[in-house]
Design an enzyme around this catalytic site. Sequence first.
Site, PDB file in Angstrom:
ATOM      1  N   CYS A  82      13.779  10.352   7.176  1.00 35.68           N
ATOM      2  CA  CYS A  82      13.530   9.956   8.573  1.00 35.68           C
ATOM      3  C   CYS A  82      14.782  10.156   9.416  1.00 35.68           C
ATOM      4  O   CYS A  82      14.691  10.471  10.595  1.00 35.68           O
ATOM      5  CB  CYS A  82      13.062   8.515   8.637  1.00 35.68           C
ATOM      6  SG  CYS A  82      14.156   7.364   7.804  1.00 35.68           S
ATOM      7  N   GLY A 109       6.571   5.048   8.246  1.00 36.25           N
ATOM      8  CA  GLY A 109       5.778   6.270   8.215  1.00 36.25           C
ATOM      9  C   GLY A 109       5.895   6.990   9.543  1.00 36.25           C
ATOM     10  O   GLY A 109       6.868   6.802  10.283  1.00 36.25           O
ATOM     11  N   SER A 110       4.902   7.772   9.860  1.00 37.58           N
ATOM     12  CA  SER A 110       4.986   8.623  11.048  1.00 37.58           C
ATOM     13  C   SER A 110       4.730   7.820  12.328  1.00 37.58           C
ATOM     14  O   SER A 110       4.057   6.790  12.314  1.00 37.58           O
ATOM     15  CB  SER A 110       3.957   9.742  10.943  1.00 37.58           C
ATOM     16  OG  SER A 110       2.654   9.182  10.952  1.00 37.58           O
ATOM     17  N   THR A 111       5.228   8.337  13.426  1.00 35.92           N
ATOM     18  CA  THR A 111       5.018   7.712  14.732  1.00 35.92           C
ATOM     19  C   THR A 111       3.532   7.696  15.086  1.00 35.92           C
ATOM     20  O   THR A 111       3.024   6.732  15.654  1.00 35.92           O
ATOM     21  CB  THR A 111       5.855   8.460  15.784  1.00 35.92           C
ATOM     22  OG1 THR A 111       7.237   8.221  15.481  1.00 35.92           O
ATOM     23  CG2 THR A 111       5.558   7.983  17.197  1.00 35.92           C
ATOM     24  N   GLU A 161       9.170  16.350  14.677  1.00 40.27           N
ATOM     25  CA  GLU A 161       9.720  16.043  13.361  1.00 40.27           C
ATOM     26  C   GLU A 161       9.051  16.955  12.338  1.00 40.27           C
ATOM     27  O   GLU A 161       7.834  16.900  12.156  1.00 40.27           O
ATOM     28  CB  GLU A 161       9.460  14.583  13.008  1.00 40.27           C
ATOM     29  CG  GLU A 161      10.070  14.194  11.683  1.00 40.27           C
ATOM     30  CD  GLU A 161       9.773  12.745  11.299  1.00 40.27           C
ATOM     31  OE1 GLU A 161       8.612  12.339  11.363  1.00 40.27           O
ATOM     32  OE2 GLU A 161      10.734  12.037  10.937  1.00 40.27           O
ATOM     33  N   GLU A 181       8.657   1.228  11.317  1.00 36.64           N
ATOM     34  CA  GLU A 181       9.795   2.143  11.123  1.00 36.64           C
ATOM     35  C   GLU A 181       9.190   3.539  11.112  1.00 36.64           C
ATOM     36  O   GLU A 181       8.486   3.888  10.169  1.00 36.64           O
ATOM     37  CB  GLU A 181      10.498   1.886   9.786  1.00 36.64           C
ATOM     38  CG  GLU A 181      10.985   0.473   9.580  1.00 36.64           C
ATOM     39  CD  GLU A 181      12.133   0.108  10.488  1.00 36.64           C
ATOM     40  OE1 GLU A 181      12.828   1.022  10.984  1.00 36.64           O
ATOM     41  OE2 GLU A 181      12.329  -1.094  10.719  1.00 36.64           O
ATOM     42  N   LYS A 222       0.869  -1.191   0.000  1.00 39.91           N
ATOM     43  CA  LYS A 222       0.000   0.000   0.000  1.00 39.91           C
ATOM     44  C   LYS A 222       0.895   1.227   0.000  1.00 39.91           C
ATOM     45  O   LYS A 222       1.415   1.637   1.025  1.00 39.91           O
ATOM     46  CB  LYS A 222      -0.876  -0.024   1.257  1.00 39.91           C
ATOM     47  CG  LYS A 222      -2.208   0.707   1.133  1.00 39.91           C
ATOM     48  CD  LYS A 222      -2.146   2.197   0.933  1.00 39.91           C
ATOM     49  CE  LYS A 222      -1.955   3.056   2.144  1.00 39.91           C
ATOM     50  NZ  LYS A 222      -1.764   4.487   1.736  1.00 39.91           N
TER      51      LYS A 222
HETATM   52  P1  NAD Z   1       2.259   8.701   7.395  1.00 39.66           P
HETATM   53  O1  NAD Z   1       2.366   7.976   8.675  1.00 39.66           O
HETATM   54  O2  NAD Z   1       1.352   9.845   7.273  1.00 39.66           O
HETATM   55  O3  NAD Z   1       1.841   7.696   6.241  1.00 39.66           O
HETATM   56  C1  NAD Z   1       2.548   6.513   5.991  1.00 39.66           C
HETATM   57  C2  NAD Z   1       1.627   5.509   5.317  1.00 39.66           C
HETATM   58  O4  NAD Z   1       0.597   5.156   6.224  1.00 39.66           O
HETATM   59  C3  NAD Z   1       0.938   6.036   4.065  1.00 39.66           C
HETATM   60  O5  NAD Z   1       0.886   5.003   3.103  1.00 39.66           O
HETATM   61  C4  NAD Z   1      -0.454   6.370   4.573  1.00 39.66           C
HETATM   62  O6  NAD Z   1      -1.432   6.317   3.573  1.00 39.66           O
HETATM   63  C5  NAD Z   1      -0.651   5.274   5.601  1.00 39.66           C
HETATM   64  N1  NAD Z   1      -1.690   5.576   6.611  1.00 39.66           N
HETATM   65  C6  NAD Z   1      -2.066   6.789   7.088  1.00 39.66           C
HETATM   66  N2  NAD Z   1      -3.057   6.648   7.982  1.00 39.66           N
HETATM   67  C7  NAD Z   1      -3.315   5.328   8.085  1.00 39.66           C
HETATM   68  C8  NAD Z   1      -4.237   4.551   8.852  1.00 39.66           C
HETATM   69  N3  NAD Z   1      -5.103   5.106   9.699  1.00 39.66           N
HETATM   70  N4  NAD Z   1      -4.215   3.203   8.710  1.00 39.66           N
HETATM   71  C9  NAD Z   1      -3.339   2.611   7.871  1.00 39.66           C
HETATM   72  N5  NAD Z   1      -2.465   3.301   7.107  1.00 39.66           N
HETATM   73  C10 NAD Z   1      -2.442   4.638   7.221  1.00 39.66           C
HETATM   74  O7  NAD Z   1       3.759   9.091   7.028  1.00 39.66           O
HETATM   75  P2  NAD Z   1       4.271   9.872   5.733  1.00 39.66           P
HETATM   76  O8  NAD Z   1       3.965  11.310   5.909  1.00 39.66           O
HETATM   77  O9  NAD Z   1       3.839   9.177   4.502  1.00 39.66           O
HETATM   78  O10 NAD Z   1       5.851   9.636   5.845  1.00 39.66           O
HETATM   79  C11 NAD Z   1       6.665  10.413   6.609  1.00 39.66           C
HETATM   80  C12 NAD Z   1       7.036   9.694   7.877  1.00 39.66           C
HETATM   81  O11 NAD Z   1       7.718   8.462   7.583  1.00 39.66           O
HETATM   82  C13 NAD Z   1       7.998  10.473   8.726  1.00 39.66           C
HETATM   83  O12 NAD Z   1       7.567  10.445  10.065  1.00 39.66           O
HETATM   84  C14 NAD Z   1       9.313   9.720   8.569  1.00 39.66           C
HETATM   85  O13 NAD Z   1      10.205   9.859   9.628  1.00 39.66           O
HETATM   86  C15 NAD Z   1       8.857   8.324   8.412  1.00 39.66           C
HETATM   87  N6  NAD Z   1       9.892   7.498   7.799  1.00 39.66           N
HETATM   88  C16 NAD Z   1      10.551   6.578   8.576  1.00 39.66           C
HETATM   89  C17 NAD Z   1      11.548   5.782   8.023  1.00 39.66           C
HETATM   90  C18 NAD Z   1      12.258   4.746   8.837  1.00 39.66           C
HETATM   91  O14 NAD Z   1      12.826   3.844   8.260  1.00 39.66           O
HETATM   92  N7  NAD Z   1      12.229   4.824  10.154  1.00 39.66           N
HETATM   93  C19 NAD Z   1      11.879   5.927   6.675  1.00 39.66           C
HETATM   94  C20 NAD Z   1      11.194   6.875   5.908  1.00 39.66           C
HETATM   95  C21 NAD Z   1      10.191   7.649   6.487  1.00 39.66           C
END
Ligand code: NAD
Length: 498
Positions: free
Chosen positions: A303, A245-247, A402, A268, A192
């Site tokens: 990240c 994605g985000s925390t 962040e 992650e 996804k």
């Molecule tokens: P996000 O958490 O907003 O979204 C990530 C994914 O989750 C997207 O595909 C989104 O559609 C999905 N999502 C959102 N709400 C959801 C829900 N309720 N249920 C299921 N899925 C859902 O993050 P973003 O803005 O896309 O990415 C940025 C974040 O990713 C930053 O916090 C960054 O630090 C982190 N990141 C971490 C790493 C790592 O390896 N630790 C690497 C890259 C990015």
Amino acid sequence: MSAKKSRQDWETLAQSIEIKGQALIGGELRDAESGDTFACISPVDGRVLANVASCDLADANLAVSNARAMFESGAWAQLPPAERKKVVIRFAELIEENGDELALLETLDMGKPIRYSKAVDVAGAARAIRWSGEAVDKIYDELAPTPHNEIGMVTREPVGVVAAIVPWNFPMLMACWKLGPALAAGNSVILKPSEKSPLTAIRLGQLAMEAGMPAGVLNVLPGFGHTVGKALALHMDVDTLVFTGSTKIAKQLMIYAGESNMKRVWLEAGGKSPNIVFADAPDLDAAAEAATSAIAFNQGEVCTAGSRLLVEASIKDAFVEKVALQLQNWQPGHPLDPDTQVGAVVDQQQLDTVLTYIEKGAQGGATMVCGGKRVMTETGGLFVEPTVFDNVNNQMPIAREEIFGPVLSVITFNSAEEAVAIANDTDYGLAAAVWTSNISKAHKTAKALRTGMVWINHYDGGDMTAPFGGYKQSGNGRDKSLHAFEKYTEVKATWIAL
Ligand code: NAD
Ligand code: MN
């Protein structure tokens, strides 16, 4: 390898590629069951790239049942590892062979400079897939130390159906860090991608099929988090959920798992990584160069961005001047220009977030050293200058939260103890860097840092050979290296009486 392409070459290629916006389910490109689509808008110039299938629960159900049926059939999971390896490596080759197209899709979709789409994202994605494929016929199981009349076997089996939910900052790379070990281990996967960057995921799905992966092994569901993402996370027949994605969303996914089938959840998440520069760093110019790219690379949408620069008081002013000077080489440019180092911010919402933090920084008492403005508005694209704040204290929002944009917070320290205390005073624990010529100080500091990765006298090093991931609220589990296979396999103990 082709010669370096000009911006015009990339524009011409962009005219010729056919952008796919459909889901891939059971080996077929399909519209969402509902027929709904969303517009995929380029942050480079505001143009609509494609109308993309907006998947939801119905599509998730269909993809999971296809993935489950494929897993049960054994057509992928039970292939000899050496056979799966061939297909996975062919997938890596196809990523390379289609590298220009993938790089272009990534740049148009999320705004990063084309040079990095090619050299970092495509190259890294292919390496992740190939490395995982190469590993899979070299990983042995275990025999327990048993009495003479018994045999205890410890074997690893694929978990079954894996859902992978990934972000938009390195769309294809984050996907491939997960797809490599998940597919090589024999699982069926539902990918996804972020609604902000769906295009390369769809293309990856097609390439996996072309490589010989049976239909249903890799499914791709574009759509929103609160619709299809949530449906996957709550699904009773998804065995493992892997996420970058985000925390905030990471925590939500743990709740969904608890509310449904207790699927394994590997996360992650975000970071606010400290980059600690001691006065005795071996080369302050090199440190300044690294501190600059640590916040400007990928528009700060990283990240592991070195977003908190901790500098020893005695060199602080001189060092900040060096960073500001270096940043002149990191001014935004057109993402398809092969010399551009900073591209467009992914979308309007993210641009607004970055600009709001810049305002907060200025109002909160920090000193803006450079940057701070939206630029290149005449292009119709979303560009912001890399920005440095000096005199930040670690309690300010720009030091705690962040931002996920090119905004650097400079914090001064007076001793190694103070540096470590500030570095660890954060909810996050993804990465940290230490610059010093003193080997004892380097190791002591590295050990004291509560982060999954520590870099000494450089920033952002790593390879497929080393694990990637965080402590604390930066997540659990690790991508990359053989440790990643732990997420995609269950351990079985089989005890035999002879
Ligand atoms: P996000 O958490 O907003 O979204 C990530 C994914 O989750 C997207 O595909 C989104 O559609 C999905 N999502 C959102 N709400 C959801 C829900 N309720 N249920 C299921 N899925 C859902 O993050 P973003 O803005 O896309 O990415 C940025 C974040 O990713 C930053 O916090 C960054 O630090 C982190 N990141 C971490 C790493 C790592 O390896 N630790 C690497 C890259 C990015
Ligand atoms: Mn996009």
